[in-house]
Motif scaffolding. Structure first.
Motif, mmCIF file in Angstrom:
data_model
loop_
_atom_site.group_PDB
_atom_site.id
_atom_site.type_symbol
_atom_site.label_atom_id
_atom_site.label_comp_id
_atom_site.label_asym_id
_atom_site.label_seq_id
_atom_site.Cartn_x
_atom_site.Cartn_y
_atom_site.Cartn_z
ATOM 1 N N LEU A 264 77.276 63.518 -36.592
ATOM 2 C CA LEU A 264 77.016 63.827 -37.646
ATOM 3 C C LEU A 264 76.869 65.666 -37.945
ATOM 4 O O LEU A 264 76.466 65.532 -39.203
ATOM 5 N N VAL A 265 76.604 65.865 -36.794
ATOM 6 C CA VAL A 265 76.799 66.884 -37.363
ATOM 7 C C VAL A 265 77.619 68.226 -37.358
ATOM 8 O O VAL A 265 77.302 68.892 -38.936
ATOM 9 N N GLN A 266 78.452 67.434 -37.034
ATOM 10 C CA GLN A 266 79.966 67.454 -37.814
ATOM 11 C C GLN A 266 79.891 67.445 -39.666
ATOM 12 O O GLN A 266 81.134 68.308 -40.241
ATOM 13 N N GLY A 267 79.900 66.561 -39.692
ATOM 14 C CA GLY A 267 79.145 66.040 -41.358
ATOM 15 C C GLY A 267 78.696 67.333 -41.593
ATOM 16 O O GLY A 267 78.804 67.115 -43.001
ATOM 17 N N ALA A 268 77.243 67.321 -40.785
ATOM 18 C CA ALA A 268 76.269 67.863 -42.161
ATOM 19 C C ALA A 268 76.984 69.516 -42.118
ATOM 20 O O ALA A 268 76.889 70.093 -42.979
ATOM 21 N N LEU B 275 82.678 61.893 -43.272
ATOM 22 C CA LEU B 275 81.586 60.616 -43.525
ATOM 23 C C LEU B 275 81.867 60.046 -44.309
ATOM 24 O O LEU B 275 83.290 60.179 -44.267
ATOM 25 N N ALA B 276 81.252 59.594 -44.894
ATOM 26 C CA ALA B 276 81.821 57.608 -45.767
ATOM 27 C C ALA B 276 83.012 58.784 -46.558
ATOM 28 O O ALA B 276 82.272 59.706 -47.842
ATOM 29 N N GLY B 277 84.103 57.903 -46.943
ATOM 30 C CA GLY B 277 85.151 58.876 -47.170
ATOM 31 C C GLY B 277 84.918 60.015 -47.800
ATOM 32 O O GLY B 277 86.514 60.488 -48.465
ATOM 33 N N GLY B 278 84.963 60.510 -46.755
ATOM 34 C CA GLY B 278 85.628 62.380 -46.122
ATOM 35 C C GLY B 278 84.466 62.806 -47.007
ATOM 36 O O GLY B 278 84.964 63.680 -47.306
ATOM 37 N N ALA B 279 83.683 62.700 -46.696
ATOM 38 C CA ALA B 279 82.121 63.682 -47.453
ATOM 39 C C ALA B 279 81.393 64.323 -46.861
ATOM 40 O O ALA B 279 82.234 63.765 -45.430
ATOM 41 N N ALA B 280 80.894 65.740 -47.046
ATOM 42 C CA ALA B 280 80.593 66.353 -45.836
ATOM 43 C C ALA B 280 79.409 66.917 -46.922
ATOM 44 O O ALA B 280 79.771 66.826 -47.398
#
Length: 198
Positions: free
Chosen positions: A80-84, A90-95
């Motif tokens: 989750l930190v990587q995504g943040a 995140l979902a579908g390559g979101a960030a």
């Protein structure tokens, strides 16, 4: 006489990975591999508004079941930190941090809780050695995700809309992913028991 100790050794370990007996370097590597698996699960997506259907919860509960609640929470939180911070995991390559305050925020914050619940249950025997308990544990963990996610969504779009769009569409998927997760644990555990008893 010779098979009893082997069977006991096989069932006393909650996970076929046996993370508690591993070195720190192994656990760090496991966290890295776990975040990759979680990221890949995010790309298996059925686009929906406002919350897509993904394989994230499957990966979250499986990581919890295999890693235990402590290492599971560390792994899920690292993902989750990587995504943040902007990595497309995140979902579908979101960030981006904005996803944590948008419609999907409740689900994202629920992931470590769901993973820790499944890990805690797995450490107490709700694992591949008892496949039905593993299934029930995964259903409960999915329920945590759905309820917390829908609760946050209700703040944004209202309770009725949150139930319609953020809760009911995910029931069947949660059951299917729980069944798949329990079967995966059973398969991995069976392989470990074969190795121990030889």
């Amino acid at each position: 006489m010779t098979t009893a100790p082997a069977t006991s050794a096989a069932t006393s370990v909650f996970s076929p990975l046996d993370p508690k007996s591993r070195s720190l370097s192994w656990q760090i590597g496991a966290v890295m591999i776990g975040t990759i698996i979680l990221a890949l699960s995010s790309y298996v997506e059925v686009p929906m508004v406002p919350v897509p259907i993904t394989m994230q919860t499957f990966a979250v509960v499986l990581v919890g079941a295999l890693y235990g609640w402590r290492l599971g929470v560390i792994t899920i939180t690292a993902w989750l930190v990587q995504g943040a911070v902007g990595m497309p995991v995140l979902a579908g390559g979101a960030a981006g941090a904005h996803h944590f305050v948008g419609p999907t925020g409740g689900y994202l914050f629920a992931f470590p809780i769901a993973g820790s619940l499944m890990g805690w249950l797995a450490e107490r025997g709700w694992n591949g050695s008892r496949v039905w308990l593993a299934f029930v544990g995964m259903v409960l963990s999915h329920a945590v995700c759905l309820l917390l996610g829908a609760a946050w969504l209700a703040v944004i779009i209202g309770i009725e809309q949150a139930i319609i769009y953020g809760l009911t569409p995910f029931f069947v998927g949660a059951l299917l992913k729980s069944a798949l997760g329990a079967a995966t644990l059973k398969l991995l555990t069976r392989g470990r028991m074969r190795r121990v008893t030889r």
